[in-house]
Design an enzyme around this catalytic site. Sequence first.
Site, mmCIF file in Angstrom:
data_model
loop_
_atom_site.group_PDB
_atom_site.id
_atom_site.type_symbol
_atom_site.label_atom_id
_atom_site.label_comp_id
_atom_site.label_asym_id
_atom_site.label_seq_id
_atom_site.Cartn_x
_atom_site.Cartn_y
_atom_site.Cartn_z
ATOM 1 N N TRP A 25 -2.717 8.091 11.274
ATOM 2 C CA TRP A 25 -3.036 6.855 10.959
ATOM 3 C C TRP A 25 -2.908 5.120 12.012
ATOM 4 O O TRP A 25 -3.273 4.759 12.198
ATOM 5 C CB TRP A 25 -1.502 6.845 9.669
ATOM 6 N N ASP B 186 4.079 1.043 9.208
ATOM 7 C CA ASP B 186 3.696 1.468 8.128
ATOM 8 C C ASP B 186 4.432 2.787 7.953
ATOM 9 O O ASP B 186 4.683 3.857 8.049
ATOM 10 C CB ASP B 186 2.766 2.254 8.856
ATOM 11 N N LYS C 135 1.693 6.914 -2.098
ATOM 12 C CA LYS C 135 2.432 8.416 -1.432
ATOM 13 C C LYS C 135 3.742 8.587 -2.675
ATOM 14 O O LYS C 135 4.004 9.421 -3.007
ATOM 15 C CB LYS C 135 2.542 8.075 -0.716
HETATM 16 C C1 PLP Z 1 -2.466 7.097 3.602
HETATM 17 C C2 PLP Z 1 -1.808 6.938 4.497
HETATM 18 C C3 PLP Z 1 -2.597 5.595 4.669
HETATM 19 C C4 PLP Z 1 -4.152 4.955 4.414
HETATM 20 O O1 PLP Z 1 -3.840 4.571 3.185
HETATM 21 P P1 PLP Z 1 -4.925 4.026 2.023
HETATM 22 O O2 PLP Z 1 -4.459 3.020 1.059
HETATM 23 O O3 PLP Z 1 -5.946 5.310 1.955
HETATM 24 O O4 PLP Z 1 -5.920 2.536 3.089
HETATM 25 C C5 PLP Z 1 -1.957 4.987 6.450
HETATM 26 N N1 PLP Z 1 -1.337 4.928 7.063
HETATM 27 C C6 PLP Z 1 -0.288 6.136 6.092
HETATM 28 C C7 PLP Z 1 0.812 6.543 6.807
HETATM 29 C C8 PLP Z 1 -0.259 7.302 5.278
HETATM 30 O O5 PLP Z 1 0.083 8.200 4.388
#
Ligand code: PLP
Length: 360
Positions: free
Chosen positions: A101, A171, A195
């Site tokens: 990511w 993030d 998540k």
């Molecule tokens: C799942 C995830 C993403 C991507 O998320 P989307 O909503 O599918 O764009 C980005 N960063 C992290 C840390 C993730 O776990």
Amino acid sequence: MSRVYNFSAGPAVLPEEVLKEAAEEMLDYRGTGMSVMEMSHRSKAFDAIIKDAEADLRDLLAVPDNYKVLFLQGGASQQFAMVPMNLMKNRVADYIITGQWAKKAHKEASLFGKANAVASSADKTFSYIPDCSDLPISEDADYVYICENNTIYGTKFWTLPNTKGKDLVADQSSCFLSEPVDVTKYGLIFAGAQKNVGPAGTVIVIIREDLIREDVLEQTPTMLRYKTHADADSLYNTPPTYGIYMCGKVFKWLKARGGLTAMKEYNEKKAKILYDFLDQSRLFKGTVEKKDRSLMNVPFVTGSEELDALFVKESKAAGFENLKGHRTVGGMRASIYNAMHIEGVEKLVEFMDAFEKKNG
Ligand SMILES: *Cc1c(COP(=O)(O)O)cnc(C)c1O
């Protein structure tokens, strides 16, 4: 009705109480005669939903007054572009590469300016968090970027990097609301809801007000400017209404459980059960450095691809879903977010123990 133990990395398990409440309100939300899905985002009922959600989130995280909370769409991945488009004033940013990511975010930022990879743990398949106490932070960096919890590899920054005065962008998709955080240490936090806090389709951004700028990169679309959404309190266009409603319910659920300090304790207790088992097992082993272990995503392997596949198959038959590791790393991964009960982890460990005795 029977529910499985769902160890999915995302979209992931949600609290059963929340799902039940939503089910009860599905056809008639509190006397409105309609579902939240069917109501105007400009209605009084929805206004209360989004305001409550924001107030509860602010309360949970103790968000200071000089930070805005935004409910947006496009997933965490859209933030990979929105962050540089809005924050790259000097067109320079420093990225710490701790997994897929972060790598994707770094690549996206390169479309807009000079995105430096100032540290990486790619040398050991992202199984650790690099020492970030004295990085070569660029003099003119607009921000330093991390992926705080690495969903795929199961590592977590337990110490934030020394950004040498630059704003930190994080993030937090897979650790959001799993523990208290000091928001003042960040310029911007974002998290995809699917998540740990709600259904896919909503992404939450917490941004310090001085970073909400007019002078963003040229040709940044209106919808991709933080200012557009901040000025309109996330109601510039139709927001992901049902997702916001569900997130709001999860925020209330977290508050009822004692907030994030209580949640952290619970998450530590849960993760310890699994890590303690892995540490004494002769068959299974964890794949990341102990000091960097995530409380949310726990990858493990047997050392044999055949046994891994057999484990995934047999665990599924026994009611443990989504334990297969990410397609890029193989093995297994148990995601044990806020809504995963301790009982689910205990049952999983019992199952692993029995599997080990049979196959070890
Ligand atoms: C799942 C995830 C993403 C991507 O998320 P989307 O909503 O599918 O764009 C980005 N960063 C992290 C840390 C993730 O776990």
